[in-house]
Design an enzyme around this catalytic site. Structure first.
Site, PDB file in Angstrom:
ATOM      1  N   LYS A  54     -22.649 -12.087  40.862  1.00  0.00           N
ATOM      2  CA  LYS A  54     -22.604 -11.780  39.382  1.00  0.00           C
ATOM      3  C   LYS A  54     -23.880 -12.003  38.866  1.00  0.00           C
ATOM      4  O   LYS A  54     -24.679 -11.287  38.143  1.00  0.00           O
ATOM      5  CB  LYS A  54     -21.713 -12.545  38.840  1.00  0.00           C
ATOM      6  N   GLN A  98     -16.305 -19.425  35.564  1.00  0.00           N
ATOM      7  CA  GLN A  98     -15.386 -18.786  36.822  1.00  0.00           C
ATOM      8  C   GLN A  98     -14.139 -19.674  37.303  1.00  0.00           C
ATOM      9  O   GLN A  98     -13.949 -20.697  37.193  1.00  0.00           O
ATOM     10  CB  GLN A  98     -16.640 -18.988  38.012  1.00  0.00           C
ATOM     11  N   ASP A 124     -14.803 -10.987  29.956  1.00  0.00           N
ATOM     12  CA  ASP A 124     -13.843 -11.049  31.097  1.00  0.00           C
ATOM     13  C   ASP A 124     -12.341 -10.468  30.510  1.00  0.00           C
ATOM     14  O   ASP A 124     -11.581  -9.855  31.149  1.00  0.00           O
ATOM     15  CB  ASP A 124     -13.494 -12.287  31.651  1.00  0.00           C
TER      16      ASP A 124
END
Ligand code: NAP
Length: 318
Positions: A54, A98, A124
């Site tokens: 990422k 995460q 997200d």
């Protein structure tokens, strides 16, 4: 018949390339690049890999990516404090924590973290504001994996409207948003889960079958209507030789990789499905790379809409 392979890797690279000029325009107009904050708590090896990818993707697209680490012994309060600091930071447009968080943080830690991320920075798409907007089919930041699947179907010219879509899995991060996105595109949607009776029968009715379960090889040949599109979201690490041998015939290159490395990544769809499906996403190289590309797209969208709000405030303030 052998299924057409849907190349997520190639599409992800194209999405990423397409972002570069848009990121440049944003940076020129705002005097700063879009900013993404990524928090990694603990030392889960798979998370290390995901986060590294990422960070690299964001930087390659010209964004600023701030990566912050906390030790596995960090408390939930410390984690929430890091998120709160990024919420207040005008140069950070997207925040990603995460998953998974260390188990010691408690069973509701992930939800508490998601609830703390400012909705405008929820790249997200897991927060209640984003999900509520998605339910109402209003523009919002949508969870990256399911929106990557829609992007793939669109770019591959696979019709969604009027099709019967079956989604196996009802998680908040994949199954539910996937079903909603398909519904908003006028598919007739069935959601299956661990208590579904006659799973194979339900799946066999699908024109588009999405497996988001986390069970290697669950979807067998008899789950699939001939010619159906099968999207394999599952990412499962297999290190059991018997399981690997049940998935691939002797001499298969994946089995050779297994023998060399001691483990392989496989999806929820058994390789035998290739013989019956019309189109199929491989694992690896299917949905996985798209998830990261969509995260970058969400970060740019978040940056653009935050900048638009900021600019309109300036105009009103003048
Ligand atoms: P999850 O939260 O564990 O949800 C799994 C879902 O599958 C649940 O709804 C569960 O049903 C259902 N299920 C479990 N066993 C089943 C069975 N035997 N038959 C039918 N349904 C069953 O998992 P997730 O986070 O959604 O992830 C699913 C998979 O996608 C995992 O392999 C994960 O690694 C992968 N993933 C990939 C990406 C990517 O970028 N490609 C992103 C996210 C996740 P219940 O609700 O009844 O328990």
């Amino acid at each position: 018949m052998s299924a057409r392979m849907l190349d997520g890797q190639k599409l992800a690279a194209r999405i990423q390339q397409d972002l570069i000029p848009e990121v440049e325009r944003f940076t020129a107009s705002q005097g700063r690049p879009p900013g993404l904050g990524i928090l990694l708590v603990g030392d889960d090896p798979a998370s290390e890999v995901y986060v590294r990818n990422k960070v690299r993707s964001g930087r390659e697209a010209g964004m600023r990516v701030d990566m912050q680490r906390l030790p596995a012994t960090a408390t939930l309060d410390q984690t929430l404090a890091a998120v709160t600091a990024w919420n207040a930071d005008e140069t950070i447009d997207g925040i990603l924590v995460q998953s998974p968080l260390p188990a010691a943080m408690g069973h509701d830690a992930e939800q508490r973290v998601i609830d703390t991320i400012a909705p405008a920075k929820d790249v997200d798409g897991f927060g209640v504001a984003s999900v509520g907007m998605l339910v109402q089919n209003r523009p919002t930041l949508v969870a990256c994996t399911p929106s990557g699947v829609i992007e793939l179907l669109d770019r591959e010219g696979i019709e969604i409207k009027g099709q019967h879509a079956v989604v196996i899995g009802r998680s908040d991060i994949v199954g539910k948003p996937m079903a909603l996105l398909l519904l908003h595109r006028d598919a007739t949607v069935t959601i299956c889960h661990s208590r579904t009776r006659n799973l194979a029968d339900e799946c066999r009715r699908a024109d588009i079958l999405v497996a988001a379960v986390g069970r290697p090889g669950l979807v067998r040949r008899d789950f699939v209507k001939p010619g159906a599109t099968v999207v394999d979201v599952g990412i499962n690490r297999v290190d059991d030789p018997a399981l690997a041998a049940s998935l691939f015939p002797a001499g298969h290159p994946r089995l050779e990789t297994f023998q060399k490395k001691g483990a392989i990544l496989v999806g929820d769809v058994h390789p035998e499905v290739e013989a019956v499906a019309g189109a199929l996403t491989p694992v690896p190289g299917g949905v996985g790379p798209l998830t990261i590309a969509m995260l970058m797209k969400n970060t740019l969208r978040a940056a653009q809409s935050r900048a638009a709000i900021h600019d309109s405030r300036l105009v009103i303030g003048d």
